[in-house]
Design a protein around this motif. Structure first.
Motif, PDB file in Angstrom:
ATOM      1  N   ARG A 108     -10.626   0.025   5.930  1.00 39.73           N
ATOM      2  CA  ARG A 108     -11.129   0.975   6.915  1.00 39.73           C
ATOM      3  C   ARG A 108     -12.512   0.554   7.410  1.00 39.73           C
ATOM      4  O   ARG A 108     -12.825   0.640   8.604  1.00 39.73           O
ATOM      5  N   ASP A 123      -3.776   3.825  -8.308  1.00 38.55           N
ATOM      6  CA  ASP A 123      -4.382   4.642  -7.249  1.00 38.55           C
ATOM      7  C   ASP A 123      -5.821   4.220  -6.982  1.00 38.55           C
ATOM      8  O   ASP A 123      -6.265   4.189  -5.821  1.00 38.55           O
ATOM      9  N   ASP A 124      -6.561   3.886  -8.031  1.00 39.37           N
ATOM     10  CA  ASP A 124      -7.955   3.469  -7.851  1.00 39.37           C
ATOM     11  C   ASP A 124      -8.048   2.133  -7.117  1.00 39.37           C
ATOM     12  O   ASP A 124      -8.878   1.956  -6.219  1.00 39.37           O
ATOM     13  N   LEU A 129      -5.782   0.869  -5.117  1.00 40.79           N
ATOM     14  CA  LEU A 129      -5.307   1.099  -3.755  1.00 40.79           C
ATOM     15  C   LEU A 129      -6.378   1.759  -2.904  1.00 40.79           C
ATOM     16  O   LEU A 129      -6.617   1.359  -1.761  1.00 40.79           O
ATOM     17  N   LYS A 130      -7.053   2.764  -3.461  1.00 42.86           N
ATOM     18  CA  LYS A 130      -8.102   3.464  -2.715  1.00 42.86           C
ATOM     19  C   LYS A 130      -9.242   2.519  -2.352  1.00 42.86           C
ATOM     20  O   LYS A 130      -9.739   2.532  -1.217  1.00 42.86           O
ATOM     21  N   SER A 131      -9.640   1.674  -3.291  1.00 46.54           N
ATOM     22  CA  SER A 131     -10.713   0.725  -3.021  1.00 46.54           C
ATOM     23  C   SER A 131     -10.323  -0.254  -1.916  1.00 46.54           C
ATOM     24  O   SER A 131     -11.128  -0.557  -1.019  1.00 46.54           O
ATOM     25  N   THR A 132      -9.076  -0.719  -1.948  1.00 46.75           N
ATOM     26  CA  THR A 132      -8.607  -1.665  -0.937  1.00 46.75           C
ATOM     27  C   THR A 132      -8.503  -1.011   0.436  1.00 46.75           C
ATOM     28  O   THR A 132      -8.893  -1.606   1.454  1.00 46.75           O
ATOM     29  N   ILE A 133      -7.994   0.205   0.479  1.00 50.55           N
ATOM     30  CA  ILE A 133      -7.860   0.919   1.755  1.00 50.55           C
ATOM     31  C   ILE A 133      -9.229   1.214   2.351  1.00 50.55           C
ATOM     32  O   ILE A 133      -9.444   1.092   3.569  1.00 50.55           O
ATOM     33  N   ASP A 134     -10.189   1.610   1.519  1.00 49.96           N
ATOM     34  CA  ASP A 134     -11.546   1.882   2.009  1.00 49.96           C
ATOM     35  C   ASP A 134     -12.170   0.622   2.594  1.00 49.96           C
ATOM     36  O   ASP A 134     -12.848   0.671   3.628  1.00 49.96           O
ATOM     37  N   ARG A 147       0.803  -1.229   0.000  1.00 48.44           N
ATOM     38  CA  ARG A 147       0.000   0.000   0.000  1.00 48.44           C
ATOM     39  C   ARG A 147       0.835   1.278   0.000  1.00 48.44           C
ATOM     40  O   ARG A 147       0.337   2.340  -0.407  1.00 48.44           O
ATOM     41  N   ASN A 207      -2.903   5.874 -12.507  1.00 47.98           N
ATOM     42  CA  ASN A 207      -4.285   6.148 -12.100  1.00 47.98           C
ATOM     43  C   ASN A 207      -5.016   4.863 -11.719  1.00 47.98           C
ATOM     44  O   ASN A 207      -5.789   4.841 -10.751  1.00 47.98           O
TER      45      ASN A 207
END
Length: 502
Positions: free
Chosen positions: A337, A326-327, A329-334, A308, A323
């Motif tokens: 969370r 980043d998409d 990574l953002k989905s996985t981090i969300d 990450r 891009n």
């Protein structure tokens, strides 16, 4: 004395993984059976970044082969992790010494391999099929005729820095060579010829390239494409490293102690032990150092992927899609969370301690960078002063407890004579303490205590004095030493039911 060899001695064999060869053969048989079925079209959903097979890059990926390298002994773990991504089209082709060969991934699947797999060091893309070369001129000619370089390498226009006069985005090639039983044996000469062949294939002027390479030597702004050339019995296999940085470098451990544990080894220890798959309530590392084990455990608990904190892979290639990275990574981090918010009350205790105040500060800073500082409790104390070890009636940590640690190997310490021509290892009291206090904690309350550790000297590890014999999880190398991961045994449903914890 080095107790671990590539083939594990009989006295280290256990019921979990008899040795690395049998483990790999079992894993390969399972993987071949599991991947025989075709992945349905519903399982692989193309995204807006999906490269169609009708496009040149789509055909390029469809027929490409990849090789995920690992530390010796971790091949079967990497194969299991890759198998978990079969919904992305991953097909295991072979589990070999040193890594796993796979294919069938699209661009999104390849990026997810970089993001999610924790036991892999590098992911190499095979640059075409192997070929035979017996002399330097033949090597240059065949490398220059490879279509791969034009299909993969992205040539960007250089940007000139007016102040320094350096080009800010030059592309250079870092050629590494391994040769075995071949007529071509001069590694430096082979590297030069391969580089020359690549430049000819891309139509790059040699004089301009080497001038740029000389001017930009030692500069941090220089990006290089890492190329691995392996020649065995005159058969040449060229591969390109798709990772910008080694995958075992997570990016959070900027401060370390004297002998830090590699992140992929800590991950492998927890993965083998069943952390986050069985019902562990607590993890304790009484010699946490810079916090590698407890940080990896916290990230695994909430689903934070190992990659990450890294930048997008495939830099300087036509497959580079920051891009899309980043998409994903953002989905996985969300998702991680949300998992943390839902399971706030059920998250296990993760406790680390060390008697060195300096590394305790480093561990806290590393945990903060990793984004798990709120899940970890780190204290500055010795093993005997650890709150759970020192108080057997400490009921806050009842349940299933995993004590996972990386004690010192003691290679730099001389053995002490007891005056009877016998030598005592100076770390013996430390290992005895390590076995003594977990047993004391298990003697009170509704607890199951499992001990896992990484050791260089198995005879020393056996002297912890614990009732359950240590069993080998895997044998590998670390810092130039042969080491093994040992455990008193992973949890089972029968154990949980017996102790009333299931």
């Amino acid at each position: 004395m080095l107790l671990f060899r590539r083939t594990t001695p009989s006295y280290l064999q256990c019921t979990y993984h008899m040795n690395w060869r049998s483990s790999i053969m079992k894993a390969l048989g399972y993987l071949q059976h599991a991947t025989r079925r075709n992945v349905s079209s519903k399982e692989v959903q193309p995204s807006e970044y999906f490269i169609s097979s009708n496009e040149p890059l789509g055909e390029f990926l469809r027929y490409s082969k990849f090789f995920a390298t690992t530390l010796p002994g971790l091949e079967f773990l990497a194969a299991q992790e890759l198998l978990s991504l079969r919904r992305m089209g991953v097909q295991i082709e072979a589990v070999e010494e040193g890594g796993v060969q796979f294919s069938g991934v699209d661009l999104e699947g390849l990026l997810k391999c970089h993001l999610h797999i924790g036991t892999v060091s590098h992911i190499y893309l095979r640059a075409g099929d192997p070929f035979v070369a017996t002399n330097m001129s033949e090597l240059v000619r065949k490398v220059s005729k490879m279509d791969f370089w034009g299909e993969y390498i992205l040539i960007e226009p250089p940007l000139q820095d007016n102040e320094s006069g350096l080009q800010s985005n030059p592309i250079l090639f870092d050629i590494r060579v391994k040769t075995v039983k071949s007529k071509l044996y001069h590694t430096k000469g082979i590297a030069e010829r391969v580089e020359r062949g690549i430049l000819d294939s891309l139509g790059i002027d040699h004089a301009a390239y080497y001038t740029m390479k000389s001017n930009n030597s030692g500069e941090k702004n220089v990006g290089s494409v890492s190329v691995l050339v392996r020649i065995v019995k005159n058969i040449v296999q060229i591969s390109v490293d798709t990772s910008c940085t080694p995958l075992h470098r997570r990016g959070y451990r900027l401060q370390t102690g004297k002998a830090p544990l590699r992140e992929d080894l800590a991950y492998a220890l927890l993965y083998c032990q069943g952390w986050n798959r069985f019902g562990y309530n607590t993890l304790i590392d009484p010699m946490c150092g810079s916090g590698t084990i407890i940080i990896e455990a916290a990230a695994m608990t909430v689903g934070l992927p190992p990659g990450r904190l890294r930048t997008a892979p495939l830099r300087h290639s036509k497959l580079w899609r920051p891009n899309l990275w980043d998409d994903i990574l953002k989905s996985t981090i969300d998702e991680a969370r949300n998992t943390r918010e839902i399971n706030t009350k059920n998250c296990p205790y993760i406790i680390g301690s060390d008697r060195d105040a300096g590394v305790v500060v480093a561990a806290k800073e590393n945990a903060k960078r990793a984004g798990v500082d709120d899940m970890i409790e780190i204290s500055n104390c010795s093993i005997s002063s650890n709150p759970w070890f020192s108080n057997p009636n400490y009921t806050a940590l009842d349940g299933c407890v995993l004590v996972a640690t990386n004690p010192p190997f003691g290679r730099r310490i001389s053995k002490i004579s007891n005056g009877r021509n016998n030598f005592i290892h100076p770390l013996l009291p430390l290992y005895q303490t390590l076995g003594k206090y977990p047993q004391r904690g298990a003697s009170s309350g509704r607890r199951i205590v499992q001990l896992s550790l990484i050791a260089h000297d198995f005879r020393l590890a056996r002297k912890t004095g614990i009732d359950d014999p240590l069993k080998l999880l895997f044998a590998t190398s670390h810092g130039g030493l042969n080491v093994g991961a040992f455990t008193t045994g992973p949890l089972s449903s029968k154990m949980l039911t017996t102790h009333g914890l299931h």
